[in-house]
Design a protein around this motif. Structure first.
Motif, PDB file in Angstrom:
ATOM      1  N   GLN A 219       0.826  -1.204   0.000  1.00  0.00           N
ATOM      2  CA  GLN A 219       0.000   0.000   0.000  1.00  0.00           C
ATOM      3  C   GLN A 219       0.867   1.264   0.000  1.00  0.00           C
ATOM      4  N   HIS A 220       1.948   1.216   0.759  1.00  0.00           N
ATOM      5  CA  HIS A 220       2.831   2.375   0.887  1.00  0.00           C
ATOM      6  C   HIS A 220       3.492   2.714  -0.452  1.00  0.00           C
ATOM      7  N   SER A 221       3.717   1.706  -1.279  1.00  0.00           N
ATOM      8  CA  SER A 221       4.381   1.934  -2.562  1.00  0.00           C
ATOM      9  C   SER A 221       3.532   2.793  -3.501  1.00  0.00           C
ATOM     10  N   ARG A 222       2.219   2.845  -3.254  1.00  0.00           N
ATOM     11  CA  ARG A 222       1.307   3.628  -4.082  1.00  0.00           C
ATOM     12  C   ARG A 222       1.063   5.022  -3.525  1.00  0.00           C
ATOM     13  N   ARG A 223       1.758   5.384  -2.478  1.00  0.00           N
ATOM     14  CA  ARG A 223       1.434   6.618  -1.760  1.00  0.00           C
ATOM     15  C   ARG A 223       1.466   7.855  -2.657  1.00  0.00           C
ATOM     16  N   ASP A 224       2.528   8.027  -3.405  1.00  0.00           N
ATOM     17  CA  ASP A 224       2.670   9.247  -4.198  1.00  0.00           C
ATOM     18  C   ASP A 224       1.656   9.341  -5.332  1.00  0.00           C
ATOM     19  N   ALA A 225       1.107   8.201  -5.753  1.00  0.00           N
ATOM     20  CA  ALA A 225       0.129   8.222  -6.841  1.00  0.00           C
ATOM     21  C   ALA A 225      -1.274   8.553  -6.350  1.00  0.00           C
ATOM     22  N   ARG A 226      -1.474   8.560  -5.047  1.00  0.00           N
ATOM     23  CA  ARG A 226      -2.832   8.724  -4.511  1.00  0.00           C
ATOM     24  C   ARG A 226      -3.254  10.179  -4.384  1.00  0.00           C
ATOM     25  N   VAL A 227      -2.301  11.108  -4.506  1.00  0.00           N
ATOM     26  CA  VAL A 227      -2.620  12.538  -4.420  1.00  0.00           C
ATOM     27  C   VAL A 227      -1.942  13.263  -5.570  1.00  0.00           C
ATOM     28  N   ASP A 228      -2.537  14.407  -5.964  1.00  0.00           N
ATOM     29  CA  ASP A 228      -1.927  15.196  -7.031  1.00  0.00           C
ATOM     30  C   ASP A 228      -0.942  16.195  -6.437  1.00  0.00           C
ATOM     31  N   ALA A 229      -0.443  17.093  -7.262  1.00  0.00           N
ATOM     32  CA  ALA A 229       0.574  18.046  -6.824  1.00  0.00           C
ATOM     33  C   ALA A 229       0.063  18.973  -5.721  1.00  0.00           C
ATOM     34  N   ASP A 230      -1.247  19.176  -5.651  1.00  0.00           N
ATOM     35  CA  ASP A 230      -1.836  20.035  -4.629  1.00  0.00           C
ATOM     36  C   ASP A 230      -2.276  19.267  -3.384  1.00  0.00           C
ATOM     37  N   GLY A 231      -2.053  17.947  -3.381  1.00  0.00           N
ATOM     38  CA  GLY A 231      -2.432  17.147  -2.221  1.00  0.00           C
ATOM     39  C   GLY A 231      -3.849  16.634  -2.263  1.00  0.00           C
ATOM     40  N   ALA A 232      -4.562  16.856  -3.355  1.00  0.00           N
ATOM     41  CA  ALA A 232      -5.940  16.374  -3.471  1.00  0.00           C
ATOM     42  C   ALA A 232      -5.930  14.895  -3.850  1.00  0.00           C
ATOM     43  N   PRO A 233      -6.917  14.116  -3.359  1.00  0.00           N
ATOM     44  CA  PRO A 233      -6.943  12.680  -3.668  1.00  0.00           C
ATOM     45  C   PRO A 233      -7.194  12.421  -5.151  1.00  0.00           C
ATOM     46  N   VAL A 234      -6.547  11.362  -5.663  1.00  0.00           N
ATOM     47  CA  VAL A 234      -6.712  10.945  -7.056  1.00  0.00           C
ATOM     48  C   VAL A 234      -7.471   9.625  -7.050  1.00  0.00           C
ATOM     49  N   LEU A 235      -8.523   9.523  -7.866  1.00  0.00           N
ATOM     50  CA  LEU A 235      -9.305   8.292  -7.934  1.00  0.00           C
ATOM     51  C   LEU A 235      -8.427   7.130  -8.427  1.00  0.00           C
ATOM     52  N   LEU A 236      -8.802   5.927  -8.002  1.00  0.00           N
ATOM     53  CA  LEU A 236      -7.971   4.763  -8.270  1.00  0.00           C
ATOM     54  C   LEU A 236      -7.712   4.573  -9.779  1.00  0.00           C
TER      55      LEU A 236
END
Length: 240
Positions: A219-236
């Protein structure tokens, strides 16, 4: 551990942090901040215990003996080389005299430093329920006068399941924060991964320990992909 009371230990830890905030800006951060905080907390604990014993017992001989006793006693090396301070405290806090849910909640609050609402979300219960569990756990430890020491052998192994529960729930809070401006709390995730790695090394034959490490690393390996440059969540389905 010296205080023998969870509530008092929390107060002493807070006193040590206040001392650090007062002294470090003027004198600089010491080479080993953790050891500095531990030394200050230990000295405060000794002073507090002296006052309590003089108040309750009023024995001049005892007071004199405590005044002349050395403050800095050498630490006894742990026979199983459990030298990580956070993991040691988690093992101590997960005492079998407490129900499983209470020991996990207490450890998340006292050692991991999570708030009551964050712990309540982890257990899917109300804040009041968690607060009562923590209060009852502190009272039970004080009433039972359990020794605040790191167990070894089978006694330690029996506590590791609860410690793993704590690490898993700490990672969950870091992976999807209860509140605040950030969707993810990277520091909590990093600490949970670190502790899970230590647990896997401490119990090399435990499938549960290695499974926990593998799960949170995945799960931790996906951390950077879960939010955009502004810190907003990104859908799966939009994550890279």
């Amino acid at each position: 551990m010296l205080a023998g009371d969870v509530g008092l230990a929390e107060e002493l830890a807070q006193d040590a942090l206040v001392a650090a905030l007062e002294q470090w800006p003027a004198h600089g951060v010491p080479a080993n901040p953790g050891a500095w905080l531990t030394t200050v907390a230990r000295r405060r604990a000794v002073d507090t215990l002296r006052r309590m014993q003089r108040r309750d017992r009023g024995h001049a001989e005892l007071a004199h003996g405590l005044r002349t006793a050395p403050d800095d006693e050498p630490d006894v090396p742990d026979p199983d080389d459990l030298d990580d301070d956070v993991l040691r405290l988690m093992v101590v806090s997960c005492h079998p005299v407490l129900p499983a849910e209470s020991r996990v909640a207490l450890t998340m609050r006292v050692v991991a430093g999570l708030r009551t609402d964050e712990i309540a979300r982890a257990f899917l219960v109300s804040e009041a329920t968690v607060g009562q569990r923590i209060v009852r756990a502190k009272r039970a430890l004080a009433a039972s006068q359990v020794p605040f020491e790191v167990p070894t052998g089978p006694e330690r192994a029996a506590r590791l399941s609860s410690v793993m529960d704590v690490v898993y729930l700490v990672f969950n809070e870091g992976y999807a924060a209860t509140g605040g401006g950030d969707w993810i709390r990277p520091a909590l995730c990093d600490e949970a991964v670190r502790l899970a790695g230590l647990l896997a090394g401490l119990a090399p034959d435990s499938a549960e320990a290695h499974g926990l490490l593998a799960l949170i690393q995945l799960q931790h390996s996906r951390r950077d992909a879960r939010v955009d440059a502004d810190g907003a969540p990104v859908l799966l389905h939009e994550q890279d």
